[in-house]
Design a protein around this motif. Structure first.
Motif, PDB file in Angstrom:
ATOM      1  N   TYR A  29      -9.412 -30.196 -43.640  1.00 40.03           N
ATOM      2  CA  TYR A  29     -10.558 -30.431 -43.339  1.00 40.03           C
ATOM      3  C   TYR A  29     -11.551 -30.255 -44.625  1.00 40.03           C
ATOM      4  O   TYR A  29     -11.965 -31.129 -45.748  1.00 40.03           O
ATOM      5  N   PHE A 228     -11.590 -27.489 -32.850  1.00 38.08           N
ATOM      6  CA  PHE A 228     -12.211 -28.188 -33.455  1.00 38.08           C
ATOM      7  C   PHE A 228     -13.531 -27.912 -33.583  1.00 38.08           C
ATOM      8  O   PHE A 228     -14.689 -27.573 -34.504  1.00 38.08           O
ATOM      9  N   VAL A 232     -15.742 -26.419 -36.675  1.00 42.69           N
ATOM     10  CA  VAL A 232     -17.106 -26.360 -37.191  1.00 42.69           C
ATOM     11  C   VAL A 232     -18.470 -25.206 -36.321  1.00 42.69           C
ATOM     12  O   VAL A 232     -19.410 -25.106 -37.379  1.00 42.69           O
ATOM     13  N   GLY A 235     -18.097 -22.907 -38.955  1.00 35.55           N
ATOM     14  CA  GLY A 235     -18.793 -23.377 -40.634  1.00 35.55           C
ATOM     15  C   GLY A 235     -17.087 -24.262 -41.569  1.00 35.55           C
ATOM     16  O   GLY A 235     -16.685 -23.344 -41.261  1.00 35.55           O
ATOM     17  N   ILE A 236     -16.982 -25.673 -40.580  1.00 32.05           N
ATOM     18  CA  ILE A 236     -16.201 -26.417 -41.652  1.00 32.05           C
ATOM     19  C   ILE A 236     -15.336 -26.176 -42.281  1.00 32.05           C
ATOM     20  O   ILE A 236     -16.186 -26.221 -43.858  1.00 32.05           O
ATOM     21  N   ALA A 282     -25.023 -25.618 -41.334  1.00 31.35           N
ATOM     22  CA  ALA A 282     -23.591 -25.700 -42.032  1.00 31.35           C
ATOM     23  C   ALA A 282     -22.478 -24.546 -41.313  1.00 31.35           C
ATOM     24  O   ALA A 282     -21.751 -24.334 -41.366  1.00 31.35           O
ATOM     25  N   GLY A 283     -23.301 -24.421 -39.490  1.00 33.41           N
ATOM     26  CA  GLY A 283     -22.371 -23.297 -38.703  1.00 33.41           C
ATOM     27  C   GLY A 283     -22.557 -22.198 -39.489  1.00 33.41           C
ATOM     28  O   GLY A 283     -23.445 -21.299 -40.862  1.00 33.41           O
TER      29      GLY A 283
ATOM     30  N   LEU B 127     -29.227 -33.286 -37.703  1.00 33.10           N
ATOM     31  CA  LEU B 127     -28.203 -33.011 -38.809  1.00 33.10           C
ATOM     32  C   LEU B 127     -27.155 -34.040 -39.548  1.00 33.10           C
ATOM     33  O   LEU B 127     -28.074 -35.053 -39.381  1.00 33.10           O
ATOM     34  N   TYR B 131     -20.799 -33.356 -39.018  1.00 28.78           N
ATOM     35  CA  TYR B 131     -22.174 -31.652 -37.779  1.00 28.78           C
ATOM     36  C   TYR B 131     -22.638 -32.935 -36.852  1.00 28.78           C
ATOM     37  O   TYR B 131     -22.117 -32.893 -35.762  1.00 28.78           O
ATOM     38  N   ILE B 134     -20.062 -34.302 -34.725  1.00 29.78           N
ATOM     39  CA  ILE B 134     -19.251 -32.955 -33.159  1.00 29.78           C
ATOM     40  C   ILE B 134     -20.045 -32.588 -32.563  1.00 29.78           C
ATOM     41  O   ILE B 134     -20.312 -32.897 -31.296  1.00 29.78           O
TER      42      ILE B 134
END
Lengths: 293, 357
Positions: A29, A228, A232, A235-236, A282-283, B127, B131, B134
């Motif tokens: 990613y 996955f 995420v 924070g990908i 953003a994770g 979001l 994001y 998901i």
């Protein structure tokens, strides 16, 4: 207390598998900005190759694992070259659908080759653990999984930060155009990223099947989605994030299974993800990039 | 008459042909069905095709018009299906007239899906990009798992619903002798009376088209598309981003719920795993192959791609493999610059229009 400990240990072991898969996801990613939904199915292919090497060719465990890694690396490069490379300039949805097509293809090809009936995977780990460890619920598979995960994590961090190729990867993920102007071969760098990600997927597949020995064409899809999610969650695009996300996700899932309900474990995992994303969009370790106007 | 038609805007003409196409297709298929010219397997496709057309058009509203990737559209379908089935089964004595019961069930399905849409949409639409994708995926999974834990029954005292975390069975609802079990946890709903008919499916498709096309061509639709094209610019001209995003998202969810209710009432039994991640993806494939924001494209893609795997059943094991290959090849072909240039030369008029536009 013992129950809690055994839940925790199986959670960390499961989380390590998620972390290894998530590392592959996050690298791809970060550099190609695509959600590679076929990643989960590469895991399954890795599992099958290792199974065949062990049971049909009678090879030793380590050789089988290496063979699975080699096969998946080749598969990863092949998929990238045939399906994703022509779409470099296309929209993200086109790439997403292609990845889904690849995922269907791998699942159905596996079903044709190996059949739909589940195979029982023989563990690749043959270590006798001392009594004190097995009493608290540590299996040799769990121990090896965690160790392998840590080794991969450290190795990957060193590779990304210290090596020339790693530097090229970071440059490509930041700005492909500028990287190209600096003389970096962007296409080759992306291929290498896919190769590494797929090799990691093979390792994850073998470890996953060693702990949960049922191998069928859909084995990879749920762990793929979970990994996955883990990517995420952390924070990908961030490598420590994928590691942290994977481990946390494994622990949450295992505790939810032990204390609340087996049927709801997945729902709880996903609910935690949503809550985390609402607080940190953003994770956990992802960088929040404000928009410039 | 013809001149008047030509003076219409291009979008109005496209919409007209979309409606016309659906009506003609319905009349032809319905006449064939009544004449007995369709085999039983082909007739059994008609209602699901209508459902998936509605699903594709409604998802197109989220993905194509609003521009947000949703990977959990089947979750709304699931909510609609199960609430619709509950409504239809518990009203079976109160309303003996089947079409009215079906309409009510679809309405209930749409309502519950819209409510879920509000619950999901308010946090999720904050979001962005992957994001958001998901989180919609996660919601789809959560809805599936939650429905797996539901026990629902109906007797003379009304509805009994419990949420099953341990090993409860349908007996634990303590219904009297008139009770019927509607949803039995992971076994899903059984003994459903098949209320769905092809004309009902056609009416639902037409309603969906009226709602979506009118919305897209209205002030609301223009605002939604402005948000898709440039969020910041849209906000700076005073468009309320949250409001319009929610309108589009909830409409999409409600339509998916209606489609779900119709789909659920087309089968004798229903399990929640039928509305999993793969179903969401299936509908997304219809939308992308039909063209983002292109409503008639979604209709055609949903029909063709539903029929294709069904018609290829004789190839059995190879059909999904072929489907996957076709999917990849179509994506590669539609994004190939050389092919696009070739098409541009073959169809010069189309290119001209594009340049002018």
């Amino acid at each position: 207390m013992t129950f809690f400990l055994s839940c925790l240990i199986s959670g960390i072991s499961l989380g390590s598998v998620y972390a290894i898969i998530a590392l592959g996801y996050t690298m791809v990613y970060g550099i190609a900005k695509m959600l590679n939904f076929a990643h989960g199915d590469v895991i399954m292919v890795g599992g099958y190759v290792c199974y065949c090497a062990l049971n049909y060719l009678g090879l030793p465990s380590l050789v089988s694992v290496l063979l699975a890694m080699a096969a998946c690396t080749a598969l990863g490069i092949l998929i990238e070259g045939l399906a994703y490379k022509p779409l470099r300039q296309a929209g993200s949805l086109a790439v997403l659908i292609t990845a889904i097509g690849v995922s269907y293809f791998l699942q159905n090809a596996a079903q044709l080759i190996w059949g739909a009936t589940p195979k029982t995977f023989t563990s690749v780990v043959h270590i006798e653990l001392p009594q004190t460890l097995t009493n608290v619920g540590v299996s040799s598979e769990a121990l090896v999984t965690v160790l392998v995960c840590v080794v991969i994590m450290v190795g990957l961090t060193l590779f990304i930060n210290k090596s020339k190729l790693g530097k090229a990867m970071r440059a490509c993920s930041e700005d492909k155009g500028a990287a190209q102007l600096m003389g970096i071969n962007v296409n080759r760098t992306i291929s290498v990223t896919f190769a590494i990600g797929s090799a990691l997927a093979a390792v994850a597949g073998v470890l996953l099947c060693s702990s949960f020995p049922i191998l069928q064409p859909t084995t990879g899809s749920m762990p793929g989605i979970k990994a996955f999610t883990a990517a995420v969650f952390g924070g990908i695009g961030s490598i420590p994030g994928a590691f942290l996300g994977g481990i946390l996700l494994g622990i949450i899932e295992s505790l939810a299974k032990g204390y609340i309900s087996t049927d709801l474990a997945n729902a709880i995992v996903f609910a935690v993800l949503i809550v985390v994303l609402l607080v940190r969009p953003a994770g956990l370790l992802g960088k929040y990039v404000p928009e410039k106007v | 008459m013809l001149r008047k038609f030509k003076s219409l805007k291009k979008t109005a003409r496209t919409d007209f042909f979309t409606y016309l196409g659906v009506v003609v297709a319905f009349i032809v298929m319905f006449a064939l069905q009544q004449a007995g010219a369709l085999s039983s397997s082909v007739s059994s496709w008609l209602v699901p095709i209508c459902c998936f057309i509605v699903m594709a058009v409604s998802l197109n509203l989220t993905v194509g018009i609003l521009g947000e990737l949703s990977l959990g559209h089947a979750g709304f379908m699931s909510v609609g299906a199960f609430s619709g089935v509950i409504a239809a089964m518990s009203l079976s004595e109160a309303i003996p007239f089947a079409p009215l019961r079906l309409a009510l069930a679809i309405l209930v399905g749409a309502l519950f899906a819209a409510l879920t849409g509000v619950v999901v949409g308010v946090p999720v639409l904050r979001l962005r990009g992957d994001y958001l994708a998901i989180v919609t995926l996660a919601f789809g999974q959560i809805i599936k798992d939650l429905i797996n834990c539901l026990l629902v029954g109906y007797d003379s005292n009304g509805l009994h619903i419990i949420f099953n975390l341990s090993k409860l069975t349908i007996e634990d609802l303590h219904m009297d002798e008139t009770g019927i079990a509607i949803i039995k946890g992971a076994q899903g709903a059984t003994g459903i009376e098949k209320l769905a008919t092809f004309p009902a499916g056609f009416i639902l498709v037409m309603l969906t088209l009226v709602i979506v096309l009118n919305m897209v061509r209205s002030r609301t639709g223009r605002a939604v598309m402005a948000i898709r094209d440039n969020r910041i610019a849209a906000e700076s001209v005073g468009i309320n981003i949250t409001k319009y995003k929610l309108i589009a998202f909830i409409t999409s969810a409600a339509l998916a719920g209606a489609a779900g209710a119709l789909y659920g009432l087309n089968y004798g039994s229903l399990v929640s795993s039928r509305f999993d991640f793969n179903t969401s993806i299936l509908v997304l494939v219809y939308v992308v192959l039909g063209g983002l924001g292109n409503i008639w494209g979604s209709i055609v893609a949903a029909t063709v791609l539903y029929v294709l795997p069904e018609a290829l059943r004789e190839f059995q094991d190879y059909r999904m493999l072929a489907y996957a290959v076709v999917l990849i090849l179509v994506m590669l072909a539609t994004n190939n610059d050389r092919l696009k240039a070739l098409l541009g030369r073959l169809l010069p008029r189309r290119k001209e229009e594009k340049d002018r536009g």
